[in-house]
Design a protein around this motif. Structure first.
Motif, PDB file in Angstrom:
ATOM      1  N   ARG A  53     -13.782 -51.277 -48.798  1.00  0.00           N
ATOM      2  CA  ARG A  53     -13.225 -52.594 -49.280  1.00  0.00           C
ATOM      3  C   ARG A  53     -12.748 -52.707 -50.597  1.00  0.00           C
ATOM      4  O   ARG A  53     -12.081 -53.576 -51.074  1.00  0.00           O
ATOM      5  N   GLY A  54     -12.774 -51.491 -51.412  1.00  0.00           N
ATOM      6  CA  GLY A  54     -12.301 -51.581 -52.601  1.00  0.00           C
ATOM      7  C   GLY A  54     -10.739 -51.493 -52.868  1.00  0.00           C
ATOM      8  O   GLY A  54     -10.160 -50.755 -51.777  1.00  0.00           O
ATOM      9  N   ARG A  55     -10.217 -51.903 -53.895  1.00  0.00           N
ATOM     10  CA  ARG A  55      -8.810 -51.971 -54.172  1.00  0.00           C
ATOM     11  C   ARG A  55      -8.485 -51.827 -55.405  1.00  0.00           C
ATOM     12  O   ARG A  55      -9.417 -52.402 -56.264  1.00  0.00           O
ATOM     13  N   HIS A  56      -7.409 -51.106 -55.785  1.00  0.00           N
ATOM     14  CA  HIS A  56      -7.171 -50.824 -57.131  1.00  0.00           C
ATOM     15  C   HIS A  56      -6.400 -52.337 -57.642  1.00  0.00           C
ATOM     16  O   HIS A  56      -5.966 -52.893 -56.739  1.00  0.00           O
ATOM     17  N   PRO A  57      -6.121 -52.477 -58.812  1.00  0.00           N
ATOM     18  CA  PRO A  57      -5.415 -53.643 -59.525  1.00  0.00           C
ATOM     19  C   PRO A  57      -4.167 -53.859 -58.760  1.00  0.00           C
ATOM     20  O   PRO A  57      -3.663 -55.040 -58.546  1.00  0.00           O
ATOM     21  N   ASP A  58      -3.431 -52.758 -58.510  1.00  0.00           N
ATOM     22  CA  ASP A  58      -2.146 -53.032 -57.754  1.00  0.00           C
ATOM     23  C   ASP A  58      -2.250 -53.155 -56.164  1.00  0.00           C
ATOM     24  O   ASP A  58      -1.151 -53.174 -55.623  1.00  0.00           O
ATOM     25  N   GLY A  59      -3.267 -53.048 -55.609  1.00  0.00           N
ATOM     26  CA  GLY A  59      -3.579 -53.570 -54.416  1.00  0.00           C
ATOM     27  C   GLY A  59      -3.590 -52.262 -53.402  1.00  0.00           C
ATOM     28  O   GLY A  59      -3.873 -52.492 -52.113  1.00  0.00           O
ATOM     29  N   SER A  60      -3.348 -51.152 -53.832  1.00  0.00           N
ATOM     30  CA  SER A  60      -3.399 -49.950 -53.014  1.00  0.00           C
ATOM     31  C   SER A  60      -4.840 -49.404 -53.050  1.00  0.00           C
ATOM     32  O   SER A  60      -5.685 -49.700 -53.878  1.00  0.00           O
ATOM     33  N   LYS A  61      -4.834 -48.621 -51.934  1.00  0.00           N
ATOM     34  CA  LYS A  61      -5.985 -47.951 -51.685  1.00  0.00           C
ATOM     35  C   LYS A  61      -5.858 -46.403 -52.272  1.00  0.00           C
ATOM     36  O   LYS A  61      -4.829 -45.753 -51.659  1.00  0.00           O
ATOM     37  N   ARG A  62      -6.629 -45.672 -52.768  1.00  0.00           N
ATOM     38  CA  ARG A  62      -6.560 -44.531 -53.277  1.00  0.00           C
ATOM     39  C   ARG A  62      -7.895 -43.579 -52.767  1.00  0.00           C
ATOM     40  O   ARG A  62      -8.834 -43.903 -53.159  1.00  0.00           O
ATOM     41  N   THR A  63      -7.442 -42.590 -51.842  1.00  0.00           N
ATOM     42  CA  THR A  63      -8.513 -42.022 -51.045  1.00  0.00           C
ATOM     43  C   THR A  63      -8.595 -40.485 -51.567  1.00  0.00           C
ATOM     44  O   THR A  63      -7.379 -39.827 -51.827  1.00  0.00           O
ATOM     45  N   VAL A  64      -9.662 -39.752 -51.449  1.00  0.00           N
ATOM     46  CA  VAL A  64      -9.880 -38.546 -51.545  1.00  0.00           C
ATOM     47  C   VAL A  64     -10.534 -37.981 -50.659  1.00  0.00           C
ATOM     48  O   VAL A  64     -11.574 -38.631 -49.779  1.00  0.00           O
ATOM     49  N   THR A  65     -10.590 -36.660 -50.332  1.00  0.00           N
ATOM     50  CA  THR A  65     -11.385 -35.865 -49.467  1.00  0.00           C
ATOM     51  C   THR A  65     -12.867 -35.606 -50.058  1.00  0.00           C
ATOM     52  O   THR A  65     -12.904 -35.040 -51.040  1.00  0.00           O
ATOM     53  N   VAL A  66     -13.757 -35.964 -49.580  1.00  0.00           N
ATOM     54  CA  VAL A  66     -15.155 -35.974 -49.825  1.00  0.00           C
ATOM     55  C   VAL A  66     -15.849 -35.030 -49.091  1.00  0.00           C
ATOM     56  O   VAL A  66     -15.993 -35.384 -48.012  1.00  0.00           O
ATOM     57  N   LEU A  67     -16.230 -33.940 -49.609  1.00  0.00           N
ATOM     58  CA  LEU A  67     -17.141 -32.825 -48.753  1.00  0.00           C
ATOM     59  C   LEU A  67     -18.479 -32.955 -48.419  1.00  0.00           C
ATOM     60  O   LEU A  67     -19.338 -33.583 -49.609  1.00  0.00           O
ATOM     61  N   LEU A  68     -18.874 -33.599 -47.411  1.00  0.00           N
ATOM     62  CA  LEU A  68     -20.181 -33.951 -47.006  1.00  0.00           C
ATOM     63  C   LEU A  68     -21.173 -32.886 -46.541  1.00  0.00           C
ATOM     64  O   LEU A  68     -22.504 -33.011 -46.519  1.00  0.00           O
ATOM     65  N   GLY A  69     -20.765 -31.744 -45.954  1.00  0.00           N
ATOM     66  CA  GLY A  69     -21.666 -30.838 -45.579  1.00  0.00           C
ATOM     67  C   GLY A  69     -20.737 -29.478 -45.363  1.00  0.00           C
ATOM     68  O   GLY A  69     -19.651 -29.474 -45.534  1.00  0.00           O
ATOM     69  N   VAL A  70     -21.638 -28.490 -45.270  1.00  0.00           N
ATOM     70  CA  VAL A  70     -20.858 -27.091 -45.195  1.00  0.00           C
ATOM     71  C   VAL A  70     -21.516 -26.008 -44.228  1.00  0.00           C
ATOM     72  O   VAL A  70     -22.879 -26.225 -44.352  1.00  0.00           O
ATOM     73  N   ASP A  71     -21.095 -25.373 -43.742  1.00  0.00           N
ATOM     74  CA  ASP A  71     -21.888 -23.936 -42.912  1.00  0.00           C
ATOM     75  C   ASP A  71     -22.551 -23.118 -44.266  1.00  0.00           C
ATOM     76  O   ASP A  71     -21.827 -22.303 -44.637  1.00  0.00           O
TER      77      ASP A  71
END
Length: 108
Positions: free
Chosen positions: A62-80
């Motif tokens: 639900r978060g938005r930056h002040p310019d209204g855009s969404k900025r996503t990153v790849t978050v690593l959650l698990g690994v072999d």
């Protein structure tokens, strides 16, 4: 010198932190990881503030930056884990061997 700073400032005295090992290994083989695209913001505040430099993750989307855009990153959650340890160990060993070979050649 860097190790001394980690010990003095971060209480990491029994080894050296290994930054970005998962990031680099993920780039080599992303199939070994579970990940999710999440919205992340980095707190930019005064250096003495407890939250300075913290990464804030909005898992609700639900978060938005002040310019209204969404900025996503790849978050690593698990690994072999077994693969990661084996991969890292073999790469570090090869680096050590290359370093020793370079030192040996330089002393001749």
């Amino acid at each position: 010198m860097l190790c001394q700073a980690y010990c003095r400032l971060g209480d990491f005295c029994s080894g050296t932190p290994l930054h970005d090992a998962h990031t680099v290994t993920y780039l080599l083989d992303p199939s070994r990881y579970t990940s999710e695209e999440l919205e992340v913001d980095v707190q930019a505040s005064r250096p003495e503030d407890a939250s300075h430099g913290m990464s804030l993750v909005d898992g609700r989307g639900r978060g938005r930056h002040p310019d209204g855009s969404k900025r996503t990153v790849t978050v690593l959650l698990g690994v072999d884990g077994a693969w990661f340890r084996s991969s890292l160990d073999s790469r570090l060993e090869r680096m050590g061997n290359a370093h020793e070979a370079t030192r040996g050649a330089a002393s001749q």
